[in-house]
Motif scaffolding. Structure first.
Motif, PDB file in Angstrom:
ATOM      1  N   ASP A 238      -1.022   9.465   3.080  1.00 19.53           N
ATOM      2  CA  ASP A 238      -0.948   9.466   4.547  1.00 19.53           C
ATOM      3  C   ASP A 238      -2.021   8.101   4.576  1.00 19.53           C
ATOM      4  OD1 ASP A 238      -3.811  10.157   4.534  1.00 19.53           O
ATOM      5  OD2 ASP A 238      -3.338  12.604   4.361  1.00 19.53           O
ATOM      6  N   ALA A 239      -2.093   7.867   5.821  1.00 17.07           N
ATOM      7  CA  ALA A 239      -2.769   6.359   6.151  1.00 17.07           C
ATOM      8  C   ALA A 239      -4.358   6.413   5.737  1.00 17.07           C
ATOM      9  CB  ALA A 239      -2.752   6.185   7.526  1.00 17.07           C
ATOM     10  N   SER A 240      -4.881   7.617   5.634  1.00 16.14           N
ATOM     11  CA  SER A 240      -6.266   7.831   5.143  1.00 16.14           C
ATOM     12  C   SER A 240      -6.552   7.696   3.599  1.00 16.14           C
ATOM     13  CB  SER A 240      -6.964   9.005   5.634  1.00 16.14           C
ATOM     14  OG  SER A 240      -6.318   9.991   5.122  1.00 16.14           O
TER      15      SER A 240
ATOM     16  N   CYS B 153       0.927  -1.224  -0.045  1.00 12.18           N
ATOM     17  CA  CYS B 153       0.170   0.029  -0.004  1.00 12.18           C
ATOM     18  C   CYS B 153       0.811   1.341   0.083  1.00 12.18           C
ATOM     19  CB  CYS B 153      -0.913   0.129   1.070  1.00 12.18           C
ATOM     20  SG  CYS B 153      -1.996  -1.580   1.388  1.00 12.18           S
TER      21      CYS B 153
ATOM     22  N   LEU C 134      -4.562   5.319   1.366  1.00  8.28           N
ATOM     23  CA  LEU C 134      -3.645   4.606   0.872  1.00  8.28           C
ATOM     24  C   LEU C 134      -4.328   3.780  -0.668  1.00  8.28           C
ATOM     25  CD1 LEU C 134      -2.194   2.648   3.853  1.00  8.28           C
ATOM     26  CD2 LEU C 134      -1.209   4.278   2.518  1.00  8.28           C
TER      27      LEU C 134
END
Length: 91
Positions: free
Chosen positions: A37-39, A33, A41
């Motif tokens: 940022d993590a939101s 992935c 991916l």
């Protein structure tokens, strides 16, 4: 991941991320992935026989295909994957 062996190389039109597995880690990676940022991916699959088969099942023959269409599908096999090439057989 092993930090010293992993690295990033960025040029004007390309970026390469090299990842190295820790010594105790075994097996092939199936997916990765990436994103800002993590939101946000995005997922990508590595080339493997299972991933190629799954992709082709989805693309070549959706759920409404007939049995005869399923039987006439090509046999695709991932023979070898190295850092320099991917060898795939189609029958």
């Amino acid at each position: 991941l092993v930090a010293p062996e992993s690295g990033v190389s960025v040029s004007a039109h390309n970026a390469v991320v090299g990842l190295a597995k820790a010594p105790g880690s075994t097996g092939l990676w199936e997916r990765f992935c990436f994103g800002l940022d993590a939101s946000a991916l995005q997922e990508r699959l590595f080339v493997s026989e299972e991933n190629v088969d799954g992709f082709l099942d989805t693309v070549l023959c959706p759920s409404f295909c007939s049995q005869s269409a399923l039987e006439s599908q090509p046999l695709i096999e991932v023979l070898d994957v190295t850092k320099d090439r991917i060898e795939i057989s189609l029958k």
